[in-house]
Design a protein around this motif. Structure first.
Motif, mmCIF file in Angstrom:
data_model
loop_
_atom_site.group_PDB
_atom_site.id
_atom_site.type_symbol
_atom_site.label_atom_id
_atom_site.label_comp_id
_atom_site.label_asym_id
_atom_site.label_seq_id
_atom_site.Cartn_x
_atom_site.Cartn_y
_atom_site.Cartn_z
ATOM 1 N N GLY A 58 0.790 -1.321 0.012
ATOM 2 C CA GLY A 58 0.003 0.095 0.000
ATOM 3 C C GLY A 58 0.974 1.434 -0.094
ATOM 4 N N ILE A 59 2.001 1.171 0.760
ATOM 5 C CA ILE A 59 3.024 2.274 0.754
ATOM 6 C C ILE A 59 3.792 2.472 -0.629
ATOM 7 C CG2 ILE A 59 4.913 3.224 1.885
ATOM 8 C CD1 ILE A 59 3.884 2.055 4.401
ATOM 9 N N ALA A 60 4.312 1.219 -1.077
ATOM 10 C CA ALA A 60 5.306 1.330 -1.933
ATOM 11 C C ALA A 60 4.593 1.189 -3.527
ATOM 12 C CB ALA A 60 6.150 -0.115 -1.890
ATOM 13 N N ALA A 61 3.519 0.796 -3.476
ATOM 14 C CA ALA A 61 2.492 0.925 -4.987
ATOM 15 C C ALA A 61 1.060 1.079 -4.700
ATOM 16 C CB ALA A 61 2.890 -0.741 -5.517
ATOM 17 N N ILE A 341 -1.118 -14.196 0.414
ATOM 18 C CA ILE A 341 0.136 -13.412 0.387
ATOM 19 C C ILE A 341 1.094 -13.771 -0.944
ATOM 20 C CG2 ILE A 341 2.312 -13.488 1.795
ATOM 21 C CD1 ILE A 341 0.720 -14.164 4.248
ATOM 22 N N PHE A 342 1.033 -14.679 -1.253
ATOM 23 C CA PHE A 342 1.960 -15.068 -2.677
ATOM 24 C C PHE A 342 1.426 -14.449 -3.492
ATOM 25 C CE2 PHE A 342 3.718 -18.252 -0.197
ATOM 26 C CZ PHE A 342 4.448 -19.378 -0.756
ATOM 27 N N GLY A 343 -0.077 -14.156 -3.910
ATOM 28 C CA GLY A 343 -0.495 -13.683 -5.025
ATOM 29 C C GLY A 343 -0.245 -12.066 -4.982
ATOM 30 N N VAL A 344 -0.538 -11.354 -3.816
ATOM 31 C CA VAL A 344 -0.059 -10.057 -3.623
ATOM 32 C C VAL A 344 1.472 -9.621 -3.646
ATOM 33 C CG1 VAL A 344 -0.137 -8.130 -1.830
ATOM 34 C CG2 VAL A 344 -1.905 -9.710 -2.138
ATOM 35 N N VAL A 345 2.156 -10.672 -3.191
ATOM 36 C CA VAL A 345 3.686 -10.411 -3.252
ATOM 37 C C VAL A 345 4.006 -10.334 -5.111
ATOM 38 C CG1 VAL A 345 6.036 -10.971 -2.979
ATOM 39 C CG2 VAL A 345 4.158 -10.910 -1.162
ATOM 40 N N GLN A 346 3.603 -11.608 -5.501
ATOM 41 C CA GLN A 346 4.102 -11.868 -6.942
ATOM 42 C C GLN A 346 3.573 -10.879 -7.902
ATOM 43 O OE1 GLN A 346 3.178 -15.701 -7.939
ATOM 44 N NE2 GLN A 346 3.582 -15.563 -10.311
ATOM 45 N N ILE A 347 2.485 -10.635 -7.735
ATOM 46 C CA ILE A 347 1.901 -9.418 -8.530
ATOM 47 C C ILE A 347 2.249 -7.963 -8.149
ATOM 48 C CG2 ILE A 347 -0.102 -8.082 -9.635
ATOM 49 C CD1 ILE A 347 0.359 -10.989 -10.771
ATOM 50 N N GLY A 348 2.525 -7.791 -6.867
ATOM 51 C CA GLY A 348 2.794 -6.538 -6.415
ATOM 52 C C GLY A 348 3.972 -6.031 -6.733
ATOM 53 N N ILE A 349 5.109 -6.942 -6.841
ATOM 54 C CA ILE A 349 6.421 -6.689 -7.315
ATOM 55 C C ILE A 349 6.672 -6.053 -8.809
ATOM 56 C CG2 ILE A 349 8.663 -7.937 -7.967
ATOM 57 C CD1 ILE A 349 8.280 -9.728 -5.563
ATOM 58 N N THR A 350 5.586 -6.397 -9.611
ATOM 59 C CA THR A 350 5.559 -5.905 -10.996
ATOM 60 C C THR A 350 5.231 -4.428 -10.808
ATOM 61 O OG1 THR A 350 3.322 -6.756 -11.398
ATOM 62 C CG2 THR A 350 5.116 -7.919 -11.976
ATOM 63 N N TYR A 351 4.511 -4.055 -9.890
ATOM 64 C CA TYR A 351 3.890 -2.612 -9.621
ATOM 65 C C TYR A 351 4.959 -1.762 -9.184
ATOM 66 C CZ TYR A 351 -0.905 -3.938 -10.898
ATOM 67 O OH TYR A 351 -1.980 -4.414 -11.644
ATOM 68 N N THR A 352 6.019 -2.331 -8.671
ATOM 69 C CA THR A 352 7.183 -1.651 -7.925
ATOM 70 C C THR A 352 8.538 -1.788 -8.831
ATOM 71 O OG1 THR A 352 7.949 -3.396 -6.721
ATOM 72 C CG2 THR A 352 6.093 -2.075 -5.709
ATOM 73 N N ASN A 353 9.577 -1.022 -8.502
ATOM 74 C CA ASN A 353 10.824 -1.128 -9.063
ATOM 75 C C ASN A 353 11.680 -2.178 -8.552
ATOM 76 O OD1 ASN A 353 9.944 1.161 -10.556
ATOM 77 N ND2 ASN A 353 10.851 2.620 -8.927
ATOM 78 N N LEU A 354 11.190 -3.034 -7.850
ATOM 79 C CA LEU A 354 11.955 -4.345 -7.202
ATOM 80 C C LEU A 354 11.983 -5.446 -8.421
ATOM 81 C CD1 LEU A 354 10.454 -4.776 -3.946
ATOM 82 C CD2 LEU A 354 12.537 -3.940 -4.286
ATOM 83 N N ASN A 355 13.128 -6.031 -8.510
ATOM 84 C CA ASN A 355 13.373 -7.032 -9.412
ATOM 85 C C ASN A 355 12.562 -8.225 -9.056
ATOM 86 O OD1 ASN A 355 14.410 -9.317 -10.916
ATOM 87 N ND2 ASN A 355 16.456 -8.188 -11.197
ATOM 88 N N SER A 356 11.958 -8.825 -10.016
ATOM 89 C CA SER A 356 10.915 -10.137 -9.903
ATOM 90 C C SER A 356 11.891 -11.366 -9.015
ATOM 91 C CB SER A 356 10.164 -10.429 -10.870
ATOM 92 O OG SER A 356 11.222 -10.702 -11.950
#
Length: 385
Positions: A58-61, A341-356
């Motif tokens: 919520g903070i990062a993306a 948790i898996f779903g949020v993190v796996q898709i959430g990473i694509t909405y941030t600048n973090l490497n998948s």
């Protein structure tokens, strides 16, 4: 002495009978606070983890569209696929066993749907029934071999993991001369069973109505940007609700906990241990096949590498959800939160600048934290007894 005098003599100074005093001081009936009981629930860690993950993203993306309706559907769909097999893995782990062939079963079941449909001309519904029958028969064989040979389920299902993955690859090369069998999607959408249960979305009329009233986003063609709820999410909810009800409200659910806690003691009190364990292996295979059928209907193809490492993700989701590696303890609700948790993190990473690539690091850290927490819970439960 009068009757009144007798009552006064048997009553303490604070007006309570001795029995009442004894029960209030007896630690066997001491009351725990609601918060303390909640902290002891198997799904507590996964719920806390899910809240933390939502706060972080919520903070990062928060302004990236991740929490728009289309973004929510994206990560809910990923969570739903994993959630289906996580429920099966959780039930089996509570029963004291593992199934490392879940991922390979997904790939093999997909081929059992695609090859008869494309190369034998079978209707999609018949291929689906064939896949479910074949998968559940293999699940029965897994359970039977574990019970009959008394080998650890880790070893038996590890062997089936390689066998099924090899068969999937060999069959795809034999029929399609490549590792992908395509051309299933159109037949699935035209088939009565596929159209009813496995393809498309639920609530399309409602979503279109919401779009017309500008309550949800509208695409350029005037239709709702999100057509409806994907059926995989509906299936996840159905499987989780049924499994949760069986586990918490039926005699068979009590048997599962008893078998996972102490199979010998359960057998001595009349629990059909063999039948329970084999049924759990069959249910796990059913969940893997359901994953495969939904995936084939959604992607329109089957591939030999489908389901790769999904067995580990399903087990991690179950462990995050509170299931102990030693059996006898766990929660379907917790496993669903683990999948979320898996779903949020796996898709959430694509909405941030973090490497998948960091997603795998996250899985390892979550597994370690969950195991440590569950080990603490197990000691707490054991000491309470």
């Amino acid at each position: 002495m009068s009757t009144t005098g007798m009552v006064v003599d048997k009553t303490s100074a604070d007006g309570r009978a001795p029995a009442a005093q004894a029960s209030s001081s007896d630690e066997r009936v001491r009351r725990e606070s609601v918060i303390k009981r909640f902290l002891g629930r198997p799904e507590f860690a996964s719920l806390a983890g899910a809240i933390l993950v939502f706060i972080v993203f919520g903070i990062a993306a928060g302004d990236s569209g991740m929490f728009n309706l289309d973004g929510i559907i994206n990560w809910m769909q990923v969570a739903a696929y994993l959630g289906i097999i996580a429920v099966g893995a959780c039930m089996l782990m509570i029963g004291g066993e593992f199934d490392l062939s879940i991922g390979s079963m997904i790939g093999f079941a997909g081929m059992m749907v695609a090859i008869p449909t494309v190369y034998f001309g079978w209707p999609f519904w018949l291929s689906v029934l064939f896949a479910f029958a074949g998968s559940m028969a293999l699940g029965w064989l897994n359970g039977y071999l574990v019970i009959k040979t008394r080998l650890p389920s880790f070893i038996v299902t590890l062997a089936f993991m390689f066998i099924l993955r090899g068969l999937t690859l060999a069959l795809s090369i034999l029929f399609a001369n490549r590792t992908i069998v395509s051309g299933v999607g159109e037949r699935a959408s035209e088939d009565w069973l596929g159209n009813l249960l496995f393809t498309g979305n639920v609530g399309t009329g409602l979503f279109q109505w919401l779009a017309q009233h500008h309550w949800i986003a509208v695409a350029e063609n005037g239709n709702a940007l999100v057509a409806g709820i994907p059926k995989v999410i509906v299936w996840w909810a159905v499987v989780a609700l049924v499994a949760g009800f069986v586990l918490s409200r039926t005699r068979f659910g009590n048997w599962i906990f008893a078998v996972g806690g102490d199979a010998v003691a359960a057998k001595n009190v009349g629990v059909p241990v063999r039948r329970v364990k084999i049924a759990l292996f069959v249910f796990t295979a059913f969940c893997a096949c359901l994953f495969a059928v939904l995936q084939v209907a959604d992607f329109g193809s089957a591939a030999a590498d489908r389901g790769l490492q999904k067995e580990f993700e399903a087990i991690i989701a179950a462990v995050i959800g509170g299931a102990l590696l030693t059996g006898g303890y766990g929660s379907v609700i917790g496993a669903c939160f683990g999948a979320l948790i898996f779903g949020v993190v796996q898709i959430g990473i694509t909405y941030t600048n973090l490497n998948s690539d960091w997603f795998r690091v996250f899985l390892g850290v979550m597994l370690l934290v969950a195991v440590l927490f569950n080990n603490y819970v197990r000691r707490r439960v054991t000491e309470a007894k």
